[in-house]
Scaffold this motif. Structure first.
Motif, PDB file in Angstrom:
ATOM      1  N   TYR A 157       6.234  13.896   1.989  1.00 55.16           N
ATOM      2  CA  TYR A 157       5.323  14.888   1.430  1.00 55.16           C
ATOM      3  C   TYR A 157       4.066  14.124   1.039  1.00 55.16           C
ATOM      4  CZ  TYR A 157       7.987  12.820  -2.337  1.00 55.16           C
ATOM      5  OH  TYR A 157       8.643  11.922  -3.122  1.00 55.16           O
ATOM      6  N   TYR A 186       0.868  -1.175   0.000  1.00 52.75           N
ATOM      7  CA  TYR A 186       0.000   0.000   0.000  1.00 52.75           C
ATOM      8  C   TYR A 186       0.908   1.229   0.000  1.00 52.75           C
ATOM      9  CZ  TYR A 186      -3.268   3.563   1.663  1.00 52.75           C
ATOM     10  OH  TYR A 186      -4.024   4.707   1.798  1.00 52.75           O
ATOM     11  N   THR A 187       0.700   2.107  -0.972  1.00 55.43           N
ATOM     12  CA  THR A 187       1.491   3.329  -1.043  1.00 55.43           C
ATOM     13  C   THR A 187       0.894   4.332  -0.056  1.00 55.43           C
ATOM     14  OG1 THR A 187       0.076   4.172  -2.807  1.00 55.43           O
ATOM     15  CG2 THR A 187       2.059   3.006  -3.484  1.00 55.43           C
ATOM     16  N   LEU A 214       1.140  13.267  -1.666  1.00 57.14           N
ATOM     17  CA  LEU A 214       0.654  13.293  -3.047  1.00 57.14           C
ATOM     18  C   LEU A 214      -0.867  13.227  -3.031  1.00 57.14           C
ATOM     19  CD1 LEU A 214       3.061  10.476  -4.261  1.00 57.14           C
ATOM     20  CD2 LEU A 214       3.272  12.881  -4.912  1.00 57.14           C
ATOM     21  N   GLY A 264      -3.785   4.550  -2.999  1.00 58.84           N
ATOM     22  CA  GLY A 264      -4.820   5.234  -2.239  1.00 58.84           C
ATOM     23  C   GLY A 264      -5.238   6.538  -2.916  1.00 58.84           C
ATOM     24  N   ILE A 299       7.142   7.256  -0.693  1.00 58.04           N
ATOM     25  CA  ILE A 299       8.247   7.680  -1.563  1.00 58.04           C
ATOM     26  C   ILE A 299       8.846   8.996  -1.079  1.00 58.04           C
ATOM     27  CG2 ILE A 299       7.444   6.380  -3.572  1.00 58.04           C
ATOM     28  CD1 ILE A 299       6.723   9.232  -4.775  1.00 58.04           C
ATOM     29  N   GLY A 300       8.433   9.507   0.057  1.00 58.75           N
ATOM     30  CA  GLY A 300       9.056  10.725   0.581  1.00 58.75           C
ATOM     31  C   GLY A 300       8.143  11.406   1.583  1.00 58.75           C
TER      32      GLY A 300
HETATM   33  N1  SAM Z   1      -4.442  11.364   4.691  1.00 59.69           N
HETATM   34  C1  SAM Z   1      -3.207  10.764   4.262  1.00 59.69           C
HETATM   35  C2  SAM Z   1      -2.102  11.134   5.231  1.00 59.69           C
HETATM   36  O1  SAM Z   1      -2.084  12.271   5.713  1.00 59.69           O
HETATM   37  O2  SAM Z   1      -1.218  10.295   5.470  1.00 59.69           O
HETATM   38  C3  SAM Z   1      -2.812  11.254   2.880  1.00 59.69           C
HETATM   39  C4  SAM Z   1      -3.721  10.786   1.796  1.00 59.69           C
HETATM   40  S1  SAM Z   1      -3.148  11.238   0.213  1.00 59.69           S
HETATM   41  C5  SAM Z   1      -3.981  12.728  -0.083  1.00 59.69           C
HETATM   42  C6  SAM Z   1      -3.934  10.105  -0.887  1.00 59.69           C
HETATM   43  C7  SAM Z   1      -3.112   8.901  -1.239  1.00 59.69           C
HETATM   44  O3  SAM Z   1      -1.953   9.278  -1.939  1.00 59.69           O
HETATM   45  C8  SAM Z   1      -2.613   8.030  -0.113  1.00 59.69           C
HETATM   46  O4  SAM Z   1      -3.600   7.144   0.366  1.00 59.69           O
HETATM   47  C9  SAM Z   1      -1.455   7.297  -0.743  1.00 59.69           C
HETATM   48  O5  SAM Z   1      -1.874   6.138  -1.451  1.00 59.69           O
HETATM   49  C10 SAM Z   1      -0.922   8.319  -1.721  1.00 59.69           C
HETATM   50  N2  SAM Z   1       0.268   9.026  -1.223  1.00 59.69           N
HETATM   51  C11 SAM Z   1       0.322  10.308  -0.829  1.00 59.69           C
HETATM   52  N3  SAM Z   1       1.552  10.650  -0.449  1.00 59.69           N
HETATM   53  C12 SAM Z   1       2.322   9.566  -0.604  1.00 59.69           C
HETATM   54  C13 SAM Z   1       3.713   9.308  -0.374  1.00 59.69           C
HETATM   55  N4  SAM Z   1       4.526  10.225   0.109  1.00 59.69           N
HETATM   56  N5  SAM Z   1       4.177   8.076  -0.666  1.00 59.69           N
HETATM   57  C14 SAM Z   1       3.354   7.120  -1.141  1.00 59.69           C
HETATM   58  N6  SAM Z   1       2.034   7.312  -1.380  1.00 59.69           N
HETATM   59  C15 SAM Z   1       1.514   8.521  -1.117  1.00 59.69           C
END
Ligand code: SAM
Length: 230
Positions: free
Chosen positions: A135, A85-86, A137, A112, A132-133
């Protein structure tokens, strides 16, 4: 090696994985990437994959049922070495993790969106959570593309000798040395003499010294990790 990727936005993955080295790896039969549209596993008129979060608060959460239906179908077809799960709170992707993943046969990646997936999916199916970091996405697709690219290029036979991953940054916890191509003199800026000498041993030593220097100035933390005492 085979990747299956569960996503609501397969379009986001098509371009990055259909060009250059990834496409060549697929053409050579060394890499397979299969995209699965999560909405195909959702029910109801609108094929909804998200819902309000319990407890209130802004942002939707990905529903467990469509994800579970998709993962169950795929797991019935083959055994996955990892179900990733990313997520920003996962293990940070680094070269060591890429090397480890490149030894696997079948890897499933769940992307996600919104506030993320219902936590019960993570508890029930996910074997590895990858960030992946530090921050956030908008969705997991770009992270999945980064994983497939960084892992896929390590599969034996994907890169030819000239581009071998062994000479890239982070292998041996060192950054790569500077590289040059023709012309040897560009607007008065000359290529280091040693690279034109044809003396293999001197070139190798120079590159190694440059690698250490670069790592010392840019990423001293890597040298501490290597424990080689440079
Ligand atoms: N509410 C989550 C949090 O604060 O940890 C962030 C959700 S993000 C807007 C939507 C999706 O983008 C996540 O469920 C994940 O699958 C992916 N995502 C966002 N940042 C990521 C990162 N740095 N590495 C891997 N996946 C990321």
């Amino acid at each position: 090696m085979r990747f299956d990727i569960i996503t609501v936005l397969p379009e986001l993955l098509e371009s990055p994985l259909n060009h250059s080295i990834m496409q060549r790896a697929k053409d050579k039969g060394l890499l397979e990437v299969h995209l699965h549209q999560l909405r195909d596993y959702a029910t109801g008129k609108h094929r909804q994959v998200d819902d309000y979060q319990f407890g209130g608060g802004a942002g939707m959460v990905m529903k467990p049922e469509p994800i579970s239906a998709c993962i169950s179908k795929l797991c019935a077809e083959r055994t996955y070495d990892e179900i990733i799960y990313t997520t920003p709170d996962g293990q940070m992707l680094d070269q060591a993790l890429c090397n480890r993943l490149s030894m696997k046969q079948n890897v499933l990646i769940l992307c996600g969106h919104y506030k993320g997936v219902d936590d019960r999916i993570r508890q029930k199916y996910v074997t590895l959570e990858v960030s992946i970091g530090d921050y956030v996405l908008s969705g997991g697709e770009l992270a999945a593309a980064v994983i497939v690219d960084s892992v896929g290029r390590l599969i034996p036979g994907v890169l030819n000798d000239e581009t071998s991953a062994l000479f890239d940054s982070f292998q041996d916890n060192l950054l790569a040395p500077p590289v040059y191509t023709r012309p040897a003199d560009w607007n008065g800026m000359k290529v280091p003499e040693v690279l034109l000498s044809g003396h293999e041993k001197n070139i190798e030593e120079w590159r190694h010294e440059q690698s250490i220097e670069r790592t010392k100035t840019r990423r001293p933390d890597l040298l501490e990790k290597s424990g080689d005492g440079y």
